[in-house]
Design a protein around this motif. Structure first.
Motif, PDB file in Angstrom:
ATOM      1  N   ALA A 154      27.096  46.330  32.924  1.00 57.35           N
ATOM      2  CA  ALA A 154      28.453  46.893  32.910  1.00 57.35           C
ATOM      3  C   ALA A 154      29.401  46.126  33.837  1.00 57.35           C
ATOM      4  O   ALA A 154      30.589  45.986  33.527  1.00 57.35           O
ATOM      5  N   ASP A 155      28.887  45.597  34.956  1.00 57.09           N
ATOM      6  CA  ASP A 155      29.819  44.912  35.870  1.00 57.09           C
ATOM      7  C   ASP A 155      30.342  43.601  35.266  1.00 57.09           C
ATOM      8  O   ASP A 155      31.430  43.149  35.621  1.00 57.09           O
ATOM      9  N   LEU A 156      29.593  43.010  34.326  1.00 56.26           N
ATOM     10  CA  LEU A 156      30.114  41.812  33.654  1.00 56.26           C
ATOM     11  C   LEU A 156      31.187  42.194  32.628  1.00 56.26           C
ATOM     12  O   LEU A 156      32.149  41.454  32.417  1.00 56.26           O
ATOM     13  N   LYS A 157      31.003  43.353  32.024  1.00 57.18           N
ATOM     14  CA  LYS A 157      32.060  43.840  31.114  1.00 57.18           C
ATOM     15  C   LYS A 157      33.321  44.127  31.947  1.00 57.18           C
ATOM     16  O   LYS A 157      34.432  43.813  31.537  1.00 57.18           O
ATOM     17  N   ALA A 158      33.105  44.692  33.148  1.00 53.83           N
ATOM     18  CA  ALA A 158      34.241  44.965  34.039  1.00 53.83           C
ATOM     19  C   ALA A 158      34.905  43.651  34.472  1.00 53.83           C
ATOM     20  O   ALA A 158      36.135  43.561  34.545  1.00 53.83           O
ATOM     21  N   PHE A 159      34.103  42.620  34.739  1.00 53.22           N
ATOM     22  CA  PHE A 159      34.660  41.297  35.094  1.00 53.22           C
ATOM     23  C   PHE A 159      35.597  40.826  33.988  1.00 53.22           C
ATOM     24  O   PHE A 159      36.701  40.335  34.243  1.00 53.22           O
ATOM     25  N   CYS A 160      35.146  40.977  32.742  1.00 58.93           N
ATOM     26  CA  CYS A 160      35.988  40.549  31.617  1.00 58.93           C
ATOM     27  C   CYS A 160      37.266  41.384  31.572  1.00 58.93           C
ATOM     28  O   CYS A 160      38.348  40.863  31.268  1.00 58.93           O
ATOM     29  N   GLY A 161      37.136  42.683  31.893  1.00 56.21           N
ATOM     30  CA  GLY A 161      38.319  43.547  31.907  1.00 56.21           C
ATOM     31  C   GLY A 161      39.324  43.060  32.942  1.00 56.21           C
ATOM     32  O   GLY A 161      40.530  43.023  32.699  1.00 56.21           O
ATOM     33  N   GLU A 162      38.816  42.636  34.083  1.00 54.78           N
ATOM     34  CA  GLU A 162      39.679  42.208  35.188  1.00 54.78           C
ATOM     35  C   GLU A 162      40.351  40.865  34.907  1.00 54.78           C
ATOM     36  O   GLU A 162      41.413  40.566  35.447  1.00 54.78           O
ATOM     37  N   HIS A 163      39.710  40.043  34.064  1.00 55.87           N
ATOM     38  CA  HIS A 163      40.218  38.684  33.836  1.00 55.87           C
ATOM     39  C   HIS A 163      40.705  38.485  32.401  1.00 55.87           C
ATOM     40  O   HIS A 163      40.594  37.380  31.848  1.00 55.87           O
TER      41      HIS A 163
END
Ligand code: 13P
Ligand code: SF4
Length: 379
Positions: A154-163
């Protein structure tokens, strides 16, 4: 970072018995376990929904209320009203169910060790380091759309959300990469190089413009010129199950059965996809073979449980379905979800004890939800 794993939890203000220990299920016979699963499921009624991925073993798959590929199952998770969503799948799938469901719904993975080895090939520390390194030669946020395969934490999905990035599945990868190029000129695709390469190839991107980014080497092992020339930077990751399929398996099959048809999952190596007649998600494979004329013969390049089940289902129609490899290619982590764990999970739920809840921290879930929603809207 992985989602919080809450092994046992009681809903507030409920008087319940102590959690039932897993050890009590370990020695139980198969017939007894099946009967206990059915009884607990009946007791829970519509408070429970069981979602099952196509790679699950038959002894648990038969209890799923809905089956599907990752895209279909994430839509079910977003739409269900059930209080408990029990996932017969792997960790990232239960995380997606938690992210897309309402806060009061509870996502459960019957065995917490059911991970995805491919998903583990990328983590936030490595992706952040890669972003910093790429930022030395170009403006990352202005130039690169990060795209993560749904097989990721999930934190990689969040990374994509942030960028400004997005999530994709095996069903929609091409469409999602096109979305990525509408935002910026390059894509960083992780963690599956095979899915990224095949999707880019179908879009007409030359192989030399899709170099492999090795996160364990300085600057991904690429020169500045290679990075600047790249359209898609392919993360060095793969699925150990699909990696076993070989072009030679197809050559041999075609020599023996000139009328045979070959279908593969896009996590397979590039040469396998290139030599297949059809390439697509697990749901696409099932649909394509099921709808084919009677009497056809198929070579299927995906996980063994799916292929064995399909072969049985197609027999009455006179269709022959063969597995692509001589080596057993089973997803060993999916296989951890067995009748013992399912019976233990459901009996505890029926007694008011929540076991093995998957809960993504809200600060991550918010950004991850954004990227998953972007994907659902774009596909
Ligand atoms: P599908 O979305 O095609 O079911 O793929 C999921 C997966 O993990 C395949 O290895
Ligand atoms: Fe992960 Fe491969 Fe198993 Fe799919 S088959 S869940 S990609 S390890």
């Amino acid at each position: 970072m992985q989602a919080t794993l809450e092994t046992t939890e009681r809903p507030a203000n409920t008087l319940t018995a102590a959690p039932i220990k897993f050890e009590r299920f370990q020695a139980a016979q198969e017939a007894e376990l099946q009967a206990r699963i059915i009884a607990a499921k009946k007791k829970l009624g519509n408070r429970l929904v069981i979602l099952g991925h196509h790679y699950q073993q038959e002894s648990v798959y038969r209890h799923a209320d809905y089956t599907g590929d990752s895209l279909k199952l994430s839509r079910f998770a977003a739409e269900t009203d059930a209080e408990y969503i029990v996932f017969l799948g792997v960790h990232f799938m239960a995380e997606v169910a938690d992210i897309l469901s309402r806060p009061e719904q509870i996502s459960i993975l019957p065995d917490l060790s059911a991970g995805c080895s491919m998903a583990d090939m990328a983590n936030l520390a490595k992706v952040e380091r890669s972003r910093r390194e790429l930022a030395k030669v170009l403006d990352f946020d202005a130039t690169i759309t990060p795209i993560t395969y749904i097989n990721s934490a999930a934190d990689l999905k969040a990374f994509c959300g942030e960028h400004g990035g997005i999530v994709c599945t095996s069903t929609n990868a091409t469409k999602i990469i096109e979305w990525g190029f509408r935002q910026r000129e390059k894509v960083l695709f992780f963690p599956d190089q095979n899915l990224g390469r095949w999707s880019g190839y179908k879009m007409g991107i030359p192989l030399e413009q899709m170099p492999v980014w090795d996160p364990d080497l300085p600057m991904g092992g690429l020169t500045e010129a290679q990075i600047k020339n790249a359209k898609i930077l392919l993360w060095k990751g793969h699925c150990a199950v699909h990696q076993m399929f070989r072009e030679q398996n197809i050559t041999r099959f075609r020599a023996e059965h000139p009328d045979g048809i070959v279908i593969s999952h896009p996590e397979s190596p590039f040469e396998v996809c290139l030599n297949s007649d059809y390439v697509g998600s697990t749901e696409y494979i099932l649909k394509t073979v099921s709808e084919a004329p009677a009497g056809t013969r198929w070579l299927v390049g995906t996980e063994l449980n799916l292929v064995n089940r399909l072969a049985e289902q197609m027999k009455p129609q006179g269709k022959i379905v063969q597995f692509m490899s001589h080596v057993i290619c089973e997803c060993s982590t999916m296989a951890r979800i067995d009748p013992q764990h399912l019976a233990w999970t459901l009996e505890n739920l029926a007694e008011g004890n929540v076991v093995n809840r998957i809960k993504v921290p809200e600060h991550e879930a918010e950004l991850a939800r954004l990227t998953l929603q972007r994907m659902l809207d774009a596909s």
